[in-house]
Design a protein around this motif. Structure first.
Motif, PDB file in Angstrom:
ATOM      1  N   ILE A  84      -0.806   5.577  -6.943  1.00  0.00           N
ATOM      2  CA  ILE A  84      -1.873   4.600  -7.157  1.00  0.00           C
ATOM      3  C   ILE A  84      -2.676   4.489  -5.865  1.00  0.00           C
ATOM      4  O   ILE A  84      -2.102   4.356  -4.790  1.00  0.00           O
ATOM      5  N   THR A  85      -3.979   4.520  -5.990  1.00  0.00           N
ATOM      6  CA  THR A  85      -4.830   4.385  -4.812  1.00  0.00           C
ATOM      7  C   THR A  85      -4.830   2.929  -4.356  1.00  0.00           C
ATOM      8  O   THR A  85      -5.202   2.047  -5.130  1.00  0.00           O
ATOM      9  N   PRO A  86      -4.418   2.652  -3.121  1.00  0.00           N
ATOM     10  CA  PRO A  86      -4.404   1.266  -2.644  1.00  0.00           C
ATOM     11  C   PRO A  86      -5.819   0.769  -2.345  1.00  0.00           C
ATOM     12  O   PRO A  86      -6.768   1.558  -2.304  1.00  0.00           O
TER      13      PRO A  86
ATOM     14  N   ALA B  29       0.833  -1.207   0.000  1.00  0.00           N
ATOM     15  CA  ALA B  29       0.000   0.000   0.000  1.00  0.00           C
ATOM     16  C   ALA B  29       0.868   1.256   0.000  1.00  0.00           C
ATOM     17  O   ALA B  29       0.571   2.226  -0.703  1.00  0.00           O
ATOM     18  N   THR B  30       1.955   1.241   0.750  1.00  0.00           N
ATOM     19  CA  THR B  30       2.864   2.392   0.790  1.00  0.00           C
ATOM     20  C   THR B  30       3.503   2.617  -0.570  1.00  0.00           C
ATOM     21  O   THR B  30       3.581   3.752  -1.045  1.00  0.00           O
ATOM     22  N   ALA B  31       3.946   1.545  -1.220  1.00  0.00           N
ATOM     23  CA  ALA B  31       4.536   1.662  -2.555  1.00  0.00           C
ATOM     24  C   ALA B  31       3.508   2.208  -3.543  1.00  0.00           C
ATOM     25  O   ALA B  31       3.837   3.045  -4.393  1.00  0.00           O
ATOM     26  N   GLN B  32       2.274   1.755  -3.437  1.00  0.00           N
ATOM     27  CA  GLN B  32       1.228   2.252  -4.320  1.00  0.00           C
ATOM     28  C   GLN B  32       0.991   3.740  -4.103  1.00  0.00           C
ATOM     29  O   GLN B  32       0.844   4.497  -5.067  1.00  0.00           O
ATOM     30  N   ILE B  33       0.962   4.163  -2.864  1.00  0.00           N
ATOM     31  CA  ILE B  33       0.753   5.583  -2.563  1.00  0.00           C
ATOM     32  C   ILE B  33       1.891   6.416  -3.138  1.00  0.00           C
ATOM     33  O   ILE B  33       1.657   7.448  -3.768  1.00  0.00           O
ATOM     34  N   LEU B  34       3.117   5.969  -2.961  1.00  0.00           N
ATOM     35  CA  LEU B  34       4.256   6.707  -3.500  1.00  0.00           C
ATOM     36  C   LEU B  34       4.215   6.778  -5.018  1.00  0.00           C
ATOM     37  O   LEU B  34       4.653   7.760  -5.618  1.00  0.00           O
ATOM     38  N   ALA B  35       3.672   5.739  -5.661  1.00  0.00           N
ATOM     39  CA  ALA B  35       3.569   5.709  -7.122  1.00  0.00           C
ATOM     40  C   ALA B  35       2.343   6.468  -7.622  1.00  0.00           C
ATOM     41  O   ALA B  35       2.141   6.573  -8.827  1.00  0.00           O
TER      42      ALA B  35
ATOM     43  N   MET C 124       2.419  12.422 -10.561  1.00  0.00           N
ATOM     44  CA  MET C 124       2.990  11.122 -10.931  1.00  0.00           C
ATOM     45  C   MET C 124       2.490  10.674 -12.297  1.00  0.00           C
ATOM     46  O   MET C 124       3.257  10.143 -13.095  1.00  0.00           O
ATOM     47  N   ALA C 125       1.216  10.877 -12.588  1.00  0.00           N
ATOM     48  CA  ALA C 125       0.664  10.475 -13.888  1.00  0.00           C
ATOM     49  C   ALA C 125       1.378  11.210 -15.021  1.00  0.00           C
ATOM     50  O   ALA C 125       1.740  10.593 -16.036  1.00  0.00           O
ATOM     51  N   SER C 126       1.610  12.498 -14.852  1.00  0.00           N
ATOM     52  CA  SER C 126       2.292  13.255 -15.910  1.00  0.00           C
ATOM     53  C   SER C 126       3.742  12.811 -16.062  1.00  0.00           C
ATOM     54  O   SER C 126       4.246  12.695 -17.178  1.00  0.00           O
ATOM     55  N   HIS C 127       4.392  12.527 -14.963  1.00  0.00           N
ATOM     56  CA  HIS C 127       5.790  12.113 -15.051  1.00  0.00           C
ATOM     57  C   HIS C 127       5.942  10.673 -15.533  1.00  0.00           C
ATOM     58  O   HIS C 127       6.931  10.337 -16.173  1.00  0.00           O
ATOM     59  N   TRP C 128       4.975   9.805 -15.223  1.00  0.00           N
ATOM     60  CA  TRP C 128       5.025   8.452 -15.779  1.00  0.00           C
ATOM     61  C   TRP C 128       4.856   8.507 -17.286  1.00  0.00           C
ATOM     62  O   TRP C 128       5.452   7.723 -18.016  1.00  0.00           O
ATOM     63  N   GLY C 129       4.041   9.444 -17.776  1.00  0.00           N
ATOM     64  CA  GLY C 129       3.900   9.622 -19.222  1.00  0.00           C
ATOM     65  C   GLY C 129       5.219   9.997 -19.857  1.00  0.00           C
ATOM     66  O   GLY C 129       5.580   9.488 -20.918  1.00  0.00           O
ATOM     67  N   GLN C 130       5.965  10.878 -19.206  1.00  0.00           N
ATOM     68  CA  GLN C 130       7.288  11.255 -19.706  1.00  0.00           C
ATOM     69  C   GLN C 130       8.242  10.066 -19.681  1.00  0.00           C
ATOM     70  O   GLN C 130       9.002   9.843 -20.613  1.00  0.00           O
TER      71      GLN C 130
END
Length: 117
Positions: free
Chosen positions: A55-57, A47-53, A80-86
């Motif tokens: 992503i809603t746990p 859940a912590t990794a998801q939050i950092l990424a 995060m969504a914009s940077h994952w796109g990059q």
């Protein structure tokens, strides 16, 4: 003009990151005291990794449910969504380069590390 616009963006990002970091530290502190069993620890770590990424746990933990409802988390998700796109764009470019430049027999079954990323 660019300097001032850039500076205000930095201040906004720093404020959001500061809020998210505080929430993360609180979550980790709570996880350390509440994670008596290995399964609970793994669930909390996931859940912590998801939050950092961004992503809603999965719902069910009151502390995490409160955290994901914060405006700071919504801002973090957008960032995060914009940077994952990059990152996907860079990965796509690397994969194209790899397909043309790196000829390894059976290369689909091997891992190639990019130390310059």
């Amino acid at each position: 003009m660019f300097f001032w616009a850039h500076r205000s963006i930095v201040v906004i990002v720093e404020g959001s990151l500061r809020s998210l970091a505080l929430a993360f530290v609180a979550t980790i502190a709570f996880a350390g005291s509440a994670a008596a069993e290995n399964g609970e620890f793994n669930r909390r770590a996931t859940a912590t990794a998801q939050i950092l990424a961004g992503i809603t746990p999965a719902a069910g933990d009151p502390a995490l449910d409160r955290l994901v409802k914060l405006e700071a988390f919504a801002e973090h998700q957008k960032w995060m969504a914009s940077h994952w796109g990059q990152a996907r764009g860079r990965i796509s470019a690397i994969e194209g380069w790899r397909a043309q430049q790196v000829k390894i027999s059976g290369g689909n079954n091997k891992t190639l590390l990019y130390p310059f990323l």
